[in-house]
Design a protein around this motif. Structure first.
Motif, PDB file in Angstrom:
ATOM      1  N   UNK A  45     -24.337  39.900   9.793  1.00 13.78           N
ATOM      2  CA  UNK A  45     -25.170  41.425   9.344  1.00 13.78           C
ATOM      3  C   UNK A  45     -25.818  40.913   8.176  1.00 13.78           C
ATOM      4  N   UNK A  46     -25.058  41.052   7.384  1.00 10.51           N
ATOM      5  CA  UNK A  46     -25.113  40.706   5.857  1.00 10.51           C
ATOM      6  C   UNK A  46     -25.322  39.022   4.929  1.00 10.51           C
ATOM      7  N   UNK A  47     -24.674  38.485   5.668  1.00 15.33           N
ATOM      8  CA  UNK A  47     -24.689  36.913   5.729  1.00 15.33           C
ATOM      9  C   UNK A  47     -25.800  36.430   6.213  1.00 15.33           C
TER      10      UNK A  47
ATOM     11  N   UNK B  53     -31.480  35.573  12.780  1.00 18.80           N
ATOM     12  CA  UNK B  53     -31.273  36.501  11.670  1.00 18.80           C
ATOM     13  C   UNK B  53     -30.709  38.184  13.116  1.00 18.80           C
ATOM     14  N   UNK B  54     -30.477  38.990  11.641  1.00 17.01           N
ATOM     15  CA  UNK B  54     -30.177  40.455  12.341  1.00 17.01           C
ATOM     16  C   UNK B  54     -30.655  40.783  12.968  1.00 17.01           C
TER      17      UNK B  54
ATOM     18  N   UNK C 145     -22.092  46.115  12.048  1.00 14.57           N
ATOM     19  CA  UNK C 145     -21.619  44.921  12.548  1.00 14.57           C
ATOM     20  C   UNK C 145     -21.777  44.401  13.510  1.00 14.57           C
ATOM     21  N   UNK C 146     -23.482  44.518  13.473  1.00 12.81           N
ATOM     22  CA  UNK C 146     -23.954  43.663  14.654  1.00 12.81           C
ATOM     23  C   UNK C 146     -24.249  42.294  14.360  1.00 12.81           C
ATOM     24  N   UNK C 147     -23.807  41.442  13.641  1.00 16.16           N
ATOM     25  CA  UNK C 147     -23.724  40.416  13.635  1.00 16.16           C
ATOM     26  C   UNK C 147     -25.734  39.734  13.452  1.00 16.16           C
ATOM     27  N   UNK C 148     -25.706  38.785  13.966  1.00 16.32           N
ATOM     28  CA  UNK C 148     -27.099  37.867  13.931  1.00 16.32           C
ATOM     29  C   UNK C 148     -27.415  37.639  15.147  1.00 16.32           C
TER      30      UNK C 148
ATOM     31  N   UNK D  32     -19.701  49.705  14.855  1.00 17.41           N
ATOM     32  CA  UNK D  32     -20.899  48.618  15.682  1.00 17.41           C
ATOM     33  C   UNK D  32     -21.051  47.383  16.096  1.00 17.41           C
ATOM     34  N   UNK D  33     -21.108  47.235  17.308  1.00 15.70           N
ATOM     35  CA  UNK D  33     -20.472  45.570  17.577  1.00 15.70           C
ATOM     36  C   UNK D  33     -19.234  45.529  17.561  1.00 15.70           C
ATOM     37  N   UNK D  34     -19.156  44.538  18.622  1.00 12.17           N
ATOM     38  CA  UNK D  34     -17.526  43.880  19.008  1.00 12.17           C
ATOM     39  C   UNK D  34     -17.589  42.012  18.541  1.00 12.17           C
ATOM     40  N   UNK D  35     -17.542  41.996  17.679  1.00  5.31           N
ATOM     41  CA  UNK D  35     -17.792  40.748  17.648  1.00  5.31           C
ATOM     42  C   UNK D  35     -17.054  40.130  16.053  1.00  5.31           C
TER      43      UNK D  35
END
Ligand SMILES: Cc1cc2nc3c(=O)[nH]c(=O)nc-3n(C[C@H](O)[C@H](O)[C@H](O)COP(=O)(O)OP(=O)(O)OC[C@H]3O[C@@H](n4cnc5c(N)ncnc54)[C@H](O)[C@@H]3O)c2cc1C
Ligand code: SF4
Ligand code: SF4
Lengths: 359, 592, 142
Positions: free
Chosen positions: B494-496, B457-458, B306-309, B222-225
């Motif tokens: 998304x985790x950081x 933020x995510x 991997x949906x980013x922020x 999930x997420x193409x970053x």
């Protein structure tokens, strides 16, 4: 007990040359030693295949600047065998002359360094002061203090006239007196020297033979070898009795050198007196062909030079086995069991010449 | 020569033993290279000294092995080692321990006497260099820098590709955490590691290895970053079936909608995304995922979040919701998609991060003439990278330090920003000095638009049912990147929280390994083996002593050309510059 | 001249390192220390420790094994430091020109201030070279 590893060298105040020993200690006692050498490796054996056999004399001479003349002597004798040339008698006597001169300056040098390593500064200075006499003679007769460059394929390149011979004789007498009066007695009887060297770094006779020790290191252990006995150059006309001690310790090796030193000085004077007249150099017209092994007795022991020629101006193979190279296994046999403080002295007692070893 | 004995391999050891019983002393060993074979000559001295030598001669075919005689004659060790090193004859069984007494170890490398220092240093002799240790993706930096210095960009690219799928992108946008610890940074001249990476990518091509046999396992990303793309790149190569699901109409994540085109040309981005597609990953754009269950039901075996922020933070000011007050990410996204709003002439940007700088520089390019950035602290505390700040100032952005917004008022068509001056106080929890307002120093700024860039933020849908921590980040195992749900992993911003592309690559690589393990694989990233020598010639090594030590300066567009549109500002290094820069490296990895 | 420069030039401390020399120059360096030449009268003292030395005397060509050692020693010496190469082979490679394991002169590895020619260099030349180097040391102080 926990072991400590101590790197000894490559840059160490006691040695003019880079020796590197990895010592393993238990408390103060050496239990293991690994030599790490190659810091001075230049690749002379290979380079000698790339220069012509006449040019090589100068390269081979610089295997080591201390016994330089004898390196070139071994080489020239080998090439003479390959080219079917024989050096004329006078040249052969002159070769002995410079050989023994080299031997005496080399022994004085080592004895001085040994004294220096013990902290016996005044003795060090005395030895080196005496050595200057030899160097002056060398400069007078060969034109250079240490690298004589007088040996040549087919003979030698310089002659000594009678005036010069007289002067040399006078100076040698002065040297002899100095040796007899101060240097030899100190080395042979002094308490400090005795205590620092006696019983240190023992190699028994059998071990010395098995480990292939040569020169004073072998003779200090009671092995009677002296390649001069094979009678190369003019040694067949001189009487050579190997100086042998049996204790096998550093003291024995030092004593061997001290006694050899006196004998060398005598030999030079004998040679001067016996010198036949005549040619000093014969022309070499053919190229070296075949193979040969040439051996000479250097200050540190026997040098073996294997040469192979193929009828061209270039030699196909030059293999040099220098004396220190042969003495390193013996050194490795001496060190375990000794105290750390004795390592420099034991190492110096084989008179290591790293320039030779690593070529 | 007199007394020659020729022996064969079988007769050899008995002959040596015979010499020992005769108590002959070993002189030395010579070796001759006879073109197709070697000849070894063992020179022996008989017991009685003045006798002539005996020579034992033996022929050894090239490539053959030869027994050592050290167990019979310990003194042979040095000569044998020398011959082995110089002639390349495999002499087996050299015992350096002299019958267990003198030397510590067998075949100890130190005792390889007289060994000429190898002209090619092996990997074993290398050490971790500071730059390489600092790279989150673990690129072998000193090696590729050196290869560029040797004018071998293709090999350099291959080295980079061992650790990183997207050198083109990272060669442009990476914050280069490797440059700060470079040993030359002390003189403020670190090696331009990033520029060299870009040089390698721009000037050569790299042949991708084909994917492995299909494993029959399906992974949804999930997420193409960068995080999603990295994972996809490795997972397809491992043989898994990969689908990337992207909410936006185009793939690339923040690299597409955040980082402006003047820093990352869309051509490069497209090239590297296409690479992932060519390898076999499917990318479904305009597909927002709202539930993980549906994905599992659709037959995916593992999921990577991997949906980013992307959710801009609120300033919490009065008047913030007006349409002339834009949120940075929204603004950049609409500009990226060519639907940028009309900002007007005067723009204020609030914030001091890289995103704020990008917003300000983008604003300049979309027509604003007067762009002012407001930042609470001083330049020293600004989180944006120094070079970016520098570029912004050159392009004409004003930066007003020690200013904090208080209130936004809208009057007719102008926006009035009321701010207060600040002073620095005691350090706060982050170690930076805490700004304190100077009462009574309020002032007003009339602008046409405001861009708020104070962080993101995510934004993870509630339905994912993942455990989240501070600032809404997804909590994962630091090693495996596994989330609280089985079969669901997470990587990237998304985790950081907002971080960087290369950090996203790092966490995605870790996630890939554990996804593969989870799917029954070995968990080994498909990294091609390289046959690249570490040191090719003596000359390259000597050269480092004979050059001047100036860091290259990247050629850039003129200011006028820059402001005209979104053309890439940095023009790339010329070959000459890159090679010179590569030579500048001290090769810390080869030092003791 | 401040006290440091003064003591450095009036009593420079030497460090001797032999690279791939033939020993010829090394023993001539030692000879310069002994009674006939006696450089100690110039206040020159031979040190064993790079960290105490002002002048590094190097002999012999650099080779693949020792150049690191040499550089190490050089790096350990405090500034201002001088490098004096003794002998032809250390200056240019000299007689060891075609030797496969050598790198050439010492200046391929570390910067050199004074080259002393001779194969082997005479003690007089060595003293001369060191005194020449001292001029440079003095210049550092002013
Ligand atoms: C203005 C700006 C400039 C930057 N400049 C740099 C730089 O120069 N160098 C650098 O290293 N880093 C830079 N960064 C940071 C960098 O872009 C990010 O750290 C990085 O892109 C994070 O990667 P990611 O894969 O974790 O997430 P992202 O790149 O943010 O990608 C996440 C993707 O997931 C999609 N998505 C989200 N939710 C869903 C959903 N529910 N369903 C489907 N898709 C969804 C999003 O649309 C997005 O495309 C910058 C960031 C910004 C904002
Ligand atoms: S000098 Fe080269 S190897 Fe050393 S840290 Fe810098 S880039 Fe890395
Ligand atoms: S210059 Fe000549 S004498 Fe001096 S070390 Fe070199 S080869 Fe030996």
């Amino acid at each position: 007990m926990a072991r400590t590893a101590i790197p000894f060298g490559p840059q160490h105040p006691v040695f003019p040359e880079p020796v590197h020993l990895k010592l393993e200690l238990e408390d103060e006692t050496v239990v293991g030693v690994t030599p790490v050498i190659g810091y001075m490796h230049r690749g002379i054996e290979k380079a000698a295949e790339l220069k012509t056999f006449r040019q090589n004399v100068f390269l081979i001479e610089r295997i080591c600047g201390i016994c330089s003349f004898m390196h070139s002597l071994a080489y020239c004798q080998g090439v003479e065998a390959l080219t079917d040339v024989e050096a004329p008698p006078r040249a052969r006597f002159l070769r002995v002359f410079w050989s023994e001169l080299s031997r005496s300056h080399s022994h004085l040098l080592t004895l001085g360094l040994l004294a220096d390593a013990m902290g016996f500064e005044s003795l060090f200075m005395q030895c080196w002061r005496a050595r200057e006499i030899v160097l002056d003679i060398s400069e007078m007769t060969a034109g250079h203090r240490i690298i004589q460059s007088t040996c040549s394929v087919g003979g030698v390149r310089r002659d000594i006239n009678s005036e010069m011979a007289k002067e040399v004789d006078a100076r040698l007498r002065a040297l002899q007196e100095m040796l007899d009066r101060s240097i030899s007695p100190v080395f042979l009887h002094d308490y400090t020297i005795n205590r620092r060297t006696e019983g240190k770094g023992i190699v028994p006779k059998e071990q010395a033979e098995l480990l292939g020790a040569v020169g004073p290191t072998a003779r200090g252990s009671g092995v009677t070898v002296d390649i001069r006995q094979t009678g190369y150059a003019a040694y067949s006309d001189l009487s050579i009795d190997p100086v042998v001690e049996t204790a096998g310790d550093s003291y024995a090796r030092t004593k061997v050198r001290v006694r050899e030193l006196s004998r060398s000085v005598e030999l030079v004077r004998e040679v001067l007196a016996m010198m036949p007249a005549g040619e000093i150099l014969v022309a070499v017209s053919n190229y070296p062909e075949g193979e040969t092994v040439s051996r000479v007795e250097q200050p540190r022991g026997e040098e073996i030079m294997y040469l192979k020629g193929n009828s061209t101006n270039y030699l196909e193979r030059v293999r040099v086995r220098t004396p220190t190279f042969a003495n390193i296994p013996a050194l490795l046999g001496m060190l375990p069991g000794c105290e750390l403080a004795d390592v420099p002295i034991i190492t110096l007692s084989i008179d290591p010449c790293i320039g030779c070893t690593e070529r | 020569m007199e007394h020659e004995v020729f022996v064969t391999k079988d007769e050899f050891i008995p002959a040596i033993q015979g010499m020992l019983t005769e108590r002959a002393r070993l002189g030395t060993i010579s070796c001759l290279d006879l073109v197709d074979e070697f000849e070894l000559i063992y020179h022996f001295e008989p017991q009685e000294a003045p006798e002539p030598l005996t020579h034992l001669r033996a022929r050894v075919a090239k490539g053959d092995t030869w027994p050592s005689i050290t167990s019979i004659y310990p003194s042979a060790s040095l000569a044998e080692l020398e011959i082995r090193d110089h002639f390349d004859i495999e002499i087996t069984g050299i015992t350096l321990d002299f019958r267990g007494r003198f030397l510590r170890s067998k075949e100890s490398p130190e005792a390889a006497l007289l060994k000429p220092t190898p002209y090619e240093l092996t990997a074993a002799t290398r050490h971790p260099a500071r730059c390489g240790e600092a790279c989150p993706a673990g690129i072998d930096i000193p090696r590729y820098v050196r290869l560029i210095g040797e004018d071998r960009p293709a090999d350099a690219l291959a080295v980079i590709k061992q650790s990183l799928p997207f050198p083109g992108i990272l060669g442009r946008v990476c914050f280069a955490p490797c440059e700060a610890p470079c040993r030359q940074a002390k003189q403020e001249e670190p090696i331009a590691v990033r520029m060299l990476k870009r040089f390698a990518y721009d000037n050569t091509t790299y042949e991708e290895e084909v994917a492995a046999e299909p494993t029959g396992k399906r992974v949804a990303i999930i997420g193409s970053g960068p995080a999603g793309l990295t994972a996809a790149y490795y997972l397809v190569k491992m043989g898994h079936e990969v689908a990337i699901l992207e909410a936006l109409p185009e793939a690339g994540g923040m690299m597409r909608v955040g980082i402006p085109a003047y820093r990352l040309p869309r051509k490069v981005l497209d090239e590297e995304i296409d690479l992932v597609k060519q390898l076999g990953a499917k990318i479904q754009t305009s597909t927002e995922v709202s539930s993980l269950e549906t994905l599992f039901e659709n037959g995916y075996h593992a999921i990577l979040v991997a949906t980013g922020a992307h959710r801009g933070m609120k300033m919490g000011l009065e008047g913030e919701d007006h349409h002339r007050v834009l949120e940075c990410i929204d603004f950049l996204r609409s500009v990226s998609f060519g639907k940028g709003p009309q900002l007007g002439n005067r723009v204020a940007v609030i914030g001091g991060g890289n995103a704020a700088i990008d917003a300000a520089r983008t604003a300049l390019r979309t027509g604003a003439a007067d762009v002012t950035m407001l930042y609470r602290r001083t330049r020293a505390e600004m989180p944006a990278s120094a070079s970016e700040i520098e570029e912004a100032i050159t392009e004409g952005v004003n930066i007003d330090f020690l200013v904090a917004p208080r209130r936004i008022m809208i009057e007719n068509d102008t926006v009035i920003l009321e701010s207060v001056r600040m002073k620095l106080g005691a350090p706060d929890a982050s170690g930076r000095p805490r700004p304190e307002p100077i009462e009574g120093s309020e002032f007003q700024l009339e602008v046409d638009a405001i861009i708020a860039a104070i962080g993101q933020s995510p934004d993870v849908p509630q339905d994912f049912a993942l455990e989240t921590g501070s600032k809404n980040t997804v909590i994962v195992d630091a090693e495996t990147m596994a989330t609280s749900r089985e079969g669901v992993f997470a990587a990237g911003d998304v985790i950081t929280g907002p971080a960087s592309v290369v950090e996203a690559v790092r966490s995605a690589k870790q996630a890939t390994i554990s996804i593969d393990r989870y799917l029954g694989g070995e968990g080994v990233l498909p990294v091609p083996e390289l046959d690249i020598k570490d040191l090719t010639s003596r000359q390259t090594f000597i050269e480092r002593w004979a050059r001047d030590n100036q860091r290259v300066v990247m050629p850039t567009l003129t200011i006028d050309d820059r402001l005209r549109g979104f053309d890439e500002v940095e023009l790339g290094l010329t070959e000459e510059m890159a090679v010179a820069e590569g030579k500048r490296c001290w090769r810390c990895d080869l030092e003791e | 001249m401040d006290i440091l420069t003064r003591s450095r030039t009036k009593s420079p401390w030497l460090l001797h390192y032999s690279c791939g020399s033939c020993n010829g120059c090394d023993i001539e360096i030692l000879a310069a220390l002994t009674p006939l030449y006696d450089v100690e009268r110039f206040g020159i003292v031979n040190m064993g420790n790079p960290k105490h030395a002002d002048v590094l005397l190097v002999t012999g060509p650099a080779n693949w094994r020792n150049y690191r050692v040499l550089r190490n020693i050089y790096d350990q010496m405090p500034e201002p430091k001088l490098v004096v190469v003794v002998g032809v082979c250390g200056s240019t490679g000299g007689v060891f020109d075609k030797c496969p394991n050598t790198l050439g002169g010492i200046d391929t590895v570390i910067p050199v201030d004074v080259y002393i020619p001779g194969c082997a260099a005479r003690p007089e030349a060595i003293i001369d070279g060191v005194v020449l180097a001292l001029g440079k040391l003095e210049a550092y102080g002013t």
